[in-house]
Design a protein around this motif. Structure first.
Motif, mmCIF file in Angstrom:
data_model
loop_
_atom_site.group_PDB
_atom_site.id
_atom_site.type_symbol
_atom_site.label_atom_id
_atom_site.label_comp_id
_atom_site.label_asym_id
_atom_site.label_seq_id
_atom_site.Cartn_x
_atom_site.Cartn_y
_atom_site.Cartn_z
ATOM 1 N N LYS A 1 14.632 -6.696 1.233
ATOM 2 C CA LYS A 1 15.973 -6.607 0.792
ATOM 3 C C LYS A 1 16.677 -7.548 1.990
ATOM 4 N N ARG A 2 16.060 -7.552 3.301
ATOM 5 C CA ARG A 2 15.935 -8.322 4.598
ATOM 6 C C ARG A 2 15.571 -9.273 3.998
ATOM 7 N N SER A 3 14.899 -9.825 3.720
ATOM 8 C CA SER A 3 14.728 -11.203 3.028
ATOM 9 C C SER A 3 15.546 -11.919 2.913
ATOM 10 N N LEU A 4 15.709 -11.254 1.359
ATOM 11 C CA LEU A 4 17.173 -11.341 0.256
ATOM 12 C C LEU A 4 18.469 -12.044 1.337
ATOM 13 N N ASP A 5 18.746 -11.392 2.344
ATOM 14 C CA ASP A 5 19.725 -11.632 2.835
ATOM 15 C C ASP A 5 19.787 -12.749 4.220
ATOM 16 N N VAL B 269 -2.379 1.215 -3.187
ATOM 17 C CA VAL B 269 -2.307 1.739 -4.609
ATOM 18 C C VAL B 269 -0.874 2.201 -4.325
ATOM 19 N N ALA B 270 -0.520 2.919 -3.404
ATOM 20 C CA ALA B 270 0.650 3.193 -3.820
ATOM 21 C C ALA B 270 1.658 2.225 -2.721
ATOM 22 N N LEU B 271 1.418 0.641 -1.971
ATOM 23 C CA LEU B 271 1.918 -0.324 -1.710
ATOM 24 C C LEU B 271 2.022 -0.326 -3.244
ATOM 25 N N TRP B 272 1.626 -0.814 -3.840
ATOM 26 C CA TRP B 272 1.465 -1.402 -5.168
ATOM 27 C C TRP B 272 2.552 -1.006 -6.197
ATOM 28 N N LYS B 273 2.440 0.526 -5.946
ATOM 29 C CA LYS B 273 3.860 0.795 -6.310
ATOM 30 C C LYS B 273 4.962 0.704 -6.425
ATOM 31 N N ALA B 274 4.764 0.503 -5.136
ATOM 32 C CA ALA B 274 6.543 0.207 -4.580
ATOM 33 C C ALA B 274 6.526 -1.121 -5.270
ATOM 34 N N MET B 275 5.711 -2.016 -5.108
ATOM 35 C CA MET B 275 5.931 -3.294 -5.223
ATOM 36 C C MET B 275 6.418 -3.622 -6.741
ATOM 37 N N GLU B 276 5.433 -2.869 -7.598
ATOM 38 C CA GLU B 276 6.012 -2.516 -9.206
ATOM 39 C C GLU B 276 7.955 -2.343 -9.103
ATOM 40 N N LYS B 277 7.833 -1.705 -8.111
ATOM 41 C CA LYS B 277 9.546 -0.898 -8.376
ATOM 42 C C LYS B 277 10.504 -1.647 -7.952
ATOM 43 N N VAL B 278 10.074 -2.702 -6.918
ATOM 44 C CA VAL B 278 11.435 -4.144 -6.066
ATOM 45 C C VAL B 278 10.481 -4.822 -7.888
ATOM 46 N N HIS B 279 9.732 -4.522 -8.213
ATOM 47 C CA HIS B 279 10.142 -5.667 -9.340
ATOM 48 C C HIS B 279 11.556 -5.272 -10.628
ATOM 49 N N GLU B 280 10.630 -4.059 -11.233
ATOM 50 C CA GLU B 280 11.547 -3.454 -11.771
ATOM 51 C C GLU B 280 12.653 -3.180 -11.261
ATOM 52 N N GLY C 25 14.396 -5.541 -10.344
ATOM 53 C CA GLY C 25 14.922 -6.842 -10.511
ATOM 54 C C GLY C 25 15.178 -7.955 -8.657
ATOM 55 N N LEU C 26 14.426 -6.929 -8.386
ATOM 56 C CA LEU C 26 14.659 -7.969 -6.942
ATOM 57 C C LEU C 26 13.235 -8.803 -6.271
ATOM 58 N N ALA C 27 12.687 -8.839 -7.809
ATOM 59 C CA ALA C 27 11.304 -9.436 -7.851
ATOM 60 C C ALA C 27 10.861 -9.568 -8.857
ATOM 61 N N ARG C 28 11.074 -11.117 -9.001
ATOM 62 C CA ARG C 28 10.606 -11.075 -11.004
ATOM 63 C C ARG C 28 9.364 -11.386 -11.285
ATOM 64 N N ASN C 29 8.935 -11.935 -9.425
ATOM 65 C CA ASN C 29 6.904 -11.440 -9.797
ATOM 66 C C ASN C 29 6.483 -11.350 -9.019
ATOM 67 N N ILE C 30 5.287 -10.287 -8.859
ATOM 68 C CA ILE C 30 4.609 -9.809 -7.727
ATOM 69 C C ILE C 30 3.536 -9.811 -8.123
ATOM 70 N N GLY C 31 2.683 -10.569 -6.375
ATOM 71 C CA GLY C 31 1.781 -11.002 -6.159
ATOM 72 C C GLY C 31 1.081 -10.690 -4.767
ATOM 73 N N LEU C 32 0.381 -11.294 -4.232
ATOM 74 C CA LEU C 32 -1.099 -10.231 -3.413
ATOM 75 C C LEU C 32 -1.216 -11.908 -2.290
ATOM 76 N N SER C 33 -1.936 -11.836 -1.234
ATOM 77 C CA SER C 33 -2.033 -12.711 -0.142
ATOM 78 C C SER C 33 -3.324 -12.269 0.800
ATOM 79 N N ASN C 34 -4.202 -13.035 0.975
ATOM 80 C CA ASN C 34 -4.946 -12.669 1.598
ATOM 81 C C ASN C 34 -6.507 -11.283 0.848
ATOM 82 N N PHE C 35 -6.270 -11.100 -0.136
ATOM 83 C CA PHE C 35 -6.712 -9.329 -0.808
ATOM 84 C C PHE C 35 -8.127 -10.394 -0.739
#
Ligand SMILES: NC(=O)c1ccc[n+]([C@@H]2O[C@H](COP(=O)([O-])OP(=O)(O)OC[C@H]3O[C@@H](n4cnc5c(N)ncnc54)[C@H](OP(=O)(O)O)[C@@H]3O)[C@@H](O)[C@H]2O)c1
Length: 317
Positions: free
Chosen positions: A96-100, A142-153, A155-165
Motif C-alpha cells: 500500500k505504501r508503494s501504491l501511494d 510459506v506464510a509470506l507467500w500466503k500474504a502475497m496471494e492475499k494482496v493479489h486476491e 486486487g492490489l497486485a495483478r501478478n505476484i513473483g519472486l526475486s533473488n530466490f
C-alpha cells in the motif's frame, strides 16, 4: 522504437519483454529519464522502495496518465516488497505504501525483493557495533507467500513473483502455494546465465526477468571491488560489429532470444533509446552458441553492500 515483444505469463498476462530499470537513479535523474523512456516507448517500468525514487516515478506516471498520453492498461508497473518488509504481517502495508507513492490503484507485478529479512526501522538498515547488518532470522516463506496471494486476491497486485530466490526456495513455494509465482527476477547476463535455474523456472511455468543485463556498470563504487566490463568482451564486440549494433544491444538481444525479459537502467537519453532499439535484428544461432559459451558463473550483484547478510539462513547464493 517501442518494445515490440511480450513475455506471456502462464496465467495469460502479457508483459513487455524490455523494461526500464530505475535503481541508482536520483529523483532528478529519474524524473528526466522516465519522461524520455516513456517517449521512447518503454511501458514496463521496474522499481522498488529501496531505490528511493518511487514518489518521483509516481509523479511522472500521473502526469502521463492525466494528460492521456498513456493509459493504465498500456503500462506494466513492477515493484517489490523491501527486505525490511519480508514477513507475512507487513506485506500489505508495504505494498500500500508503494501504491501511494506510485499514485496507482494496483501494480502489474509485485515481487518479494529478497528471500531474507532485516528488522523494520525508520531510515536506513540497522547496523551492529561491528558494522554488520542486523538480521531477522525467522523468515517464513510459506506464510509470506500466503500474504502475497492475499494482496493479489485483493486486487492490489495483478501478478505476484519472486526475486533473488534460489531453486530450493522456489520449490518450497511451489509445494505450498495456491497461486504460482508468475515471474522470477534474477541477475542474468553473459557471465551469469544460470541455465539450470532458468530451465527449472521454464519447466514450472515461471517466466524469468534478467536484472543487471549490462553487468550493472558503475556498481564497483558501491561494492568497493572490480567488476568485469561486459561491453568490452571481444566476442560481444565482434558480433555487434557484424550486426552494425552496439555491444549493449547484443547483450540485451541475447537475453530476449533466450526467452528472458530484461530491464536495463539508463538515465542517458541516447543510451536508453539504444537499449530499446532491439527489434529489427536477430543474433544468428551460431552466435547465440558463442554467447552462451561465455558463461562464467560470475555474480556481480552479490549483496556485498549489506555486510554480514550471508549469515542469514535464507541468504540465497
Ligand atoms: N531485483 C533485484 O534485486 C535487482 C538488483 C539489481 C537491479 N535490479 C533492477 O534491474 C535494473 C537494471 O540493473 P542495473 O541497474 O543493476 O544494471 P544494468 O542495467 O546492467 O546497467 C546499468 C548501468 O549501465 C549503464 N548503461 C545503460 N545502458 C548503457 C548502454 N547502452 N551503453 C553503455 N552503458 C549503459 C548505465 O549508465 P547510464 O545511466 O549513465 O546510461 C548504468 O550505469 C535496475 O535498475 C533495477 O530496476 C533489480
Amino acid at each position: 522504437m517501442a518494445c515490440k515483444m511480450d513475455i506471456t505469463f502462464e496465467n495469460g498476462t502479457k508483459m513487455p519483454a524490455l523494461g526500464f530499470g530505475t535503481w541508482r537513479a536520483s529523483d532528478e535523474e529519474v524524473e528526466r529519464a522516465l519522461n524520455e523512456a516513456l517517449e521512447a516507448g518503454y511501458r514496463h517500468i521496474d522499481t522498488a522502495p529501496v531505490y528511493l525514487n518511487e514518489k518521483t516515478i509516481g509523479k511522472v506516471l500521473k502526469e502521463w496518465l492525466d494528460a492521456g498520453k498513456v493509459t493504465r492498461d498500456e503500462l506494466f508497473i513492477v515493484t517489490k516488497l523491501p527486505p525490511h518488509g519480508t514477513r507475512a504481517s507487513t506485506v500489505q502495508k508495504y505494498l500500500k505504501r508503494s501504491l501511494d507513492d506510485l499514485q496507482l490503484a494496483y501494480v502489474d507485478l509485485y515481487h518479494i525483493h529478497v528471500p531474507f529479512t532485516v528488522p523494520e526501522v525508520d531510515g536506513p538498515f540497522l547496523m551492529d557495533d561491528d558494522g554488520q547488518i542486523v538480521l531477522e532470522t525467522t523468515t517464513d516463506h510459506v506464510a509470506l507467500w500466503k500474504a502475497m496471494e492475499k494482496v493479489h486476491e485483493d486486487g492490489l497486485a495483478r501478478n505476484i513473483g519472486l526475486s533473488n530466490f534460489n531453486q530450493r526456495q522456489i520449490q518450497r513455494i511451489l509445494d505450498n502455494c495456491q497461486i504460482k509465482p508468475a515471474n522470477l527476477q534474477i541477475e542474468n547476463h553473459i557471465y551469469l546465465q544460470q541455465p539450470e535455474l532458468v530451465k527449472f523456472c521454464k519447466a514450472n511455468g515461471i517466466s524469468v526477468t534478467a536484472y543487471s543485463p549490462l553487468g550493472s556498470r558503475g556498481i564497483e563504487k558501491l561494492l568497493n571491488r572490480e567488476v568485469p566490463d561486459l561491453l568490452d568482451n571481444p566476442v560481444v564486440k565482434e558480433i555487434a560489429e557484424k550486426l552494425g549494433k552496439t555491444a549493449a544491444q547484443v547483450l540485451l538481444r541475447h537475453l530476449l532470444q533466450r526467452g528472458i525479459s530484461t530491464i536495463p537502467k539508463s538515465t542517458n537519453p541516447k543510451r536508453l533509446r539504444e537499449n530499446i532499439d532491439l527489434f529489427d535484428f536477430d543474433i544468428e544461432d551460431s552466435d547465440m552458441v558463442r554467447l552462451n559459451a561465455l558463461d562464467q558463473n560470475i555474480r556481480i550483484c552479490d549483496f556485498g553492500f549489506f555486510p554480514g547478510i550471508t549469515k542469514h539462513p535464507e541468504f540465497p547464493f
